[in-house]
Design a protein around this motif. Sequence first.
Motif, PDB file in Angstrom:
ATOM      1  N   TYR A   1      42.630  36.327  -8.464  1.00 49.97           N
ATOM      2  CA  TYR A   1      42.603  37.010  -7.172  1.00 49.97           C
ATOM      3  C   TYR A   1      41.996  38.411  -7.269  1.00 49.97           C
ATOM      4  O   TYR A   1      41.816  39.079  -6.253  1.00 49.97           O
ATOM      5  N   HIS A   2      41.708  38.868  -8.492  1.00 44.92           N
ATOM      6  CA  HIS A   2      41.163  40.207  -8.716  1.00 44.92           C
ATOM      7  C   HIS A   2      42.074  41.266  -8.101  1.00 44.92           C
ATOM      8  O   HIS A   2      41.623  42.185  -7.395  1.00 44.92           O
ATOM      9  N   MET A   3      43.360  41.143  -8.394  1.00 46.52           N
ATOM     10  CA  MET A   3      44.347  42.061  -7.842  1.00 46.52           C
ATOM     11  C   MET A   3      45.298  42.540  -8.921  1.00 46.52           C
ATOM     12  O   MET A   3      45.536  41.855  -9.910  1.00 46.52           O
TER      13      MET A   3
ATOM     14  N   PHE B   1      48.773  42.509  -5.045  1.00 42.38           N
ATOM     15  CA  PHE B   1      49.148  41.137  -4.719  1.00 42.38           C
ATOM     16  C   PHE B   1      50.402  41.112  -3.849  1.00 42.38           C
ATOM     17  O   PHE B   1      50.509  40.305  -2.920  1.00 42.38           O
ATOM     18  N   ALA B   2      51.342  41.997  -4.136  1.00 43.19           N
ATOM     19  CA  ALA B   2      52.545  42.081  -3.303  1.00 43.19           C
ATOM     20  C   ALA B   2      52.184  42.456  -1.867  1.00 43.19           C
ATOM     21  O   ALA B   2      52.723  41.890  -0.901  1.00 43.19           O
ATOM     22  N   GLU B   3      51.251  43.398  -1.703  1.00 39.77           N
ATOM     23  CA  GLU B   3      50.797  43.785  -0.360  1.00 39.77           C
ATOM     24  C   GLU B   3      50.113  42.609   0.339  1.00 39.77           C
ATOM     25  O   GLU B   3      50.278  42.399   1.550  1.00 39.77           O
ATOM     26  N   TYR B   4      49.351  41.847  -0.423  1.00 43.62           N
ATOM     27  CA  TYR B   4      48.669  40.676   0.125  1.00 43.62           C
ATOM     28  C   TYR B   4      49.679  39.642   0.627  1.00 43.62           C
ATOM     29  O   TYR B   4      49.521  39.083   1.721  1.00 43.62           O
ATOM     30  N   LEU B   5      50.742  39.411  -0.138  1.00 46.11           N
ATOM     31  CA  LEU B   5      51.758  38.441   0.268  1.00 46.11           C
ATOM     32  C   LEU B   5      52.450  38.876   1.555  1.00 46.11           C
ATOM     33  O   LEU B   5      52.711  38.060   2.441  1.00 46.11           O
ATOM     34  N   VAL B   6      52.743  40.159   1.658  1.00 41.94           N
ATOM     35  CA  VAL B   6      53.367  40.670   2.880  1.00 41.94           C
ATOM     36  C   VAL B   6      52.422  40.491   4.064  1.00 41.94           C
ATOM     37  O   VAL B   6      52.836  40.080   5.159  1.00 41.94           O
ATOM     38  N   ALA B   7      51.138  40.777   3.859  1.00 39.90           N
ATOM     39  CA  ALA B   7      50.149  40.635   4.934  1.00 39.90           C
ATOM     40  C   ALA B   7      50.020  39.185   5.392  1.00 39.90           C
ATOM     41  O   ALA B   7      49.703  38.921   6.560  1.00 39.90           O
TER      42      ALA B   7
ATOM     43  N   HIS C   1      58.910  40.299   4.424  1.00 38.17           N
ATOM     44  CA  HIS C   1      58.696  41.698   4.798  1.00 38.17           C
ATOM     45  C   HIS C   1      58.624  42.603   3.578  1.00 38.17           C
ATOM     46  O   HIS C   1      58.005  43.664   3.610  1.00 38.17           O
ATOM     47  N   LYS C   2      59.266  42.187   2.515  1.00 29.16           N
ATOM     48  CA  LYS C   2      59.275  42.994   1.303  1.00 29.16           C
ATOM     49  C   LYS C   2      59.222  42.076   0.094  1.00 29.16           C
ATOM     50  O   LYS C   2      60.049  41.195  -0.069  1.00 29.16           O
ATOM     51  N   ILE C   3      58.224  42.267  -0.742  1.00 30.25           N
ATOM     52  CA  ILE C   3      58.011  41.427  -1.919  1.00 30.25           C
ATOM     53  C   ILE C   3      58.015  42.299  -3.160  1.00 30.25           C
ATOM     54  O   ILE C   3      57.449  43.389  -3.175  1.00 30.25           O
ATOM     55  N   ASN C   4      58.653  41.789  -4.190  1.00 30.04           N
ATOM     56  CA  ASN C   4      58.625  42.477  -5.478  1.00 30.04           C
ATOM     57  C   ASN C   4      57.914  41.565  -6.472  1.00 30.04           C
ATOM     58  O   ASN C   4      58.365  40.452  -6.739  1.00 30.04           O
ATOM     59  N   VAL C   5      56.794  42.017  -7.011  1.00 30.54           N
ATOM     60  CA  VAL C   5      56.014  41.230  -7.960  1.00 30.54           C
ATOM     61  C   VAL C   5      56.090  41.908  -9.323  1.00 30.54           C
ATOM     62  O   VAL C   5      55.763  43.085  -9.458  1.00 30.54           O
TER      63      VAL C   5
ATOM     64  N   LYS D   1      53.512  39.389 -19.763  1.00 27.39           N
ATOM     65  CA  LYS D   1      52.349  38.996 -20.552  1.00 27.39           C
ATOM     66  C   LYS D   1      51.691  37.728 -20.017  1.00 27.39           C
ATOM     67  O   LYS D   1      50.473  37.679 -19.819  1.00 27.39           O
ATOM     68  N   ASP D   2      52.467  36.677 -19.774  1.00 25.30           N
ATOM     69  CA  ASP D   2      51.907  35.393 -19.360  1.00 25.30           C
ATOM     70  C   ASP D   2      52.425  34.905 -18.020  1.00 25.30           C
ATOM     71  O   ASP D   2      52.071  33.805 -17.586  1.00 25.30           O
ATOM     72  N   THR D   3      53.264  35.697 -17.369  1.00 23.30           N
ATOM     73  CA  THR D   3      53.940  35.211 -16.169  1.00 23.30           C
ATOM     74  C   THR D   3      53.893  36.251 -15.057  1.00 23.30           C
ATOM     75  O   THR D   3      53.981  37.453 -15.305  1.00 23.30           O
ATOM     76  N   LEU D   4      53.756  35.732 -13.837  1.00 24.00           N
ATOM     77  CA  LEU D   4      53.835  36.559 -12.643  1.00 24.00           C
ATOM     78  C   LEU D   4      55.072  36.122 -11.874  1.00 24.00           C
ATOM     79  O   LEU D   4      55.137  34.990 -11.380  1.00 24.00           O
ATOM     80  N   SER D   5      56.049  37.002 -11.775  1.00 18.83           N
ATOM     81  CA  SER D   5      57.311  36.660 -11.110  1.00 18.83           C
ATOM     82  C   SER D   5      57.351  37.301  -9.736  1.00 18.83           C
ATOM     83  O   SER D   5      57.094  38.506  -9.589  1.00 18.83           O
ATOM     84  N   ILE D   6      57.680  36.496  -8.739  1.00 17.56           N
ATOM     85  CA  ILE D   6      57.694  36.960  -7.352  1.00 17.56           C
ATOM     86  C   ILE D   6      59.117  36.864  -6.825  1.00 17.56           C
ATOM     87  O   ILE D   6      59.711  35.783  -6.787  1.00 17.56           O
ATOM     88  N   HIS D   7      59.671  38.008  -6.411  1.00 14.44           N
ATOM     89  CA  HIS D   7      61.044  38.089  -5.927  1.00 14.44           C
ATOM     90  C   HIS D   7      61.030  38.307  -4.409  1.00 14.44           C
ATOM     91  O   HIS D   7      60.074  38.821  -3.841  1.00 14.44           O
ATOM     92  N   ASN D   8      62.119  37.923  -3.760  1.00 15.30           N
ATOM     93  CA  ASN D   8      62.343  38.174  -2.327  1.00 15.30           C
ATOM     94  C   ASN D   8      61.423  37.365  -1.420  1.00 15.30           C
ATOM     95  O   ASN D   8      61.073  37.806  -0.321  1.00 15.30           O
TER      96      ASN D   8
END
Length: 310
Positions: A186-188, A193-199, A204-208, A212-219
């Motif tokens: 995504y070149h982010m 990326f958190a701002e993109y998910l909210v958009a 309303h609020k995402i914590n990314v 090293k090998d993982t992207l964890s997305i909360h909320n």
Amino acid sequence: MNDFTFFESASFTKNLLQKHYLTLETKEQASSKSYMNSYRFMYHIQHGQLYYQQAKLAPVAIKPMLLFYGLSQLLKACILKYDPDYPSKSSVLSHGVSTRKRKKQGYSFLADEVKVQRDGLFPHFMIKMFHMKPNQYSDKYSMSLLFKQLPGLKDAFDSLLSEYPFFSGKITNQIIAFPGALLDSYHMTAERFAEYLVAQGVSHKINVVESKDTLSIHNVVSTANDVNPLFHFNDRVFIHAQKDDYLKLPDLMVYYLVLYNLSMICRYETEWWGERLHTLDCDEMPFIKHFLEIVEQDSQGALLRKLMHS
């Protein structure tokens, strides 16, 4: 019990229409319009069901045509719920989509395109049912891009074309984990990326959190809405591998656009269609057959949800 059987009751149908018409600008005429439209609504449902029933029995050669007409009839019933004056003019009676009439030598179905017209059934139900503007995102859509909206076709892309249109993730304790390569694709940064998910309306609020090998997305809040969701939940979670592949078209629109093209091909390009049906060296037929299975399994349920709920 098939929930469409509720619409065999004129009183149930009239009450459902009247309840929804009371929320529209024409609420003063809700009772009379619901009475006038109830039987037309019911006949659209009945005809749509007949097409779907025949499609289950039909060979693949004519299945797209039956599914397209079945979907169109059920969509017309849906439109009557949102537009009590439908059809108010003859221009909304056309399909609202066009495609190339003649398939040139070397034609590829996946590369073929459909074009959205200004008037007709497709743009009309875009406006009335989904509150979207015709050509809001594009006026042309390729079959390949439309197929990439359906995670059910992921394995076909992976195995037949060595294309990987989705990242697969998993949910653990309400945390979604994707491969870390998603950010590179995504070149982010994680923050962007958190701002993109909210958009995109994921929450309303995402914590990314990036490791090293993982992207964890909360909320993440999974909310039902009409647009094609950014996250597709099944036994796993899927997200488009390429940001530009993501269209906000509801699945019903994808089904309509692809079925329109397939129905035109099986009616008017019978030589090409027949050759593809009877050859074993075509990678496109597994896509088409799997797509038809998805439509049979999902489209009626999606339409029922639109009919029964606002």
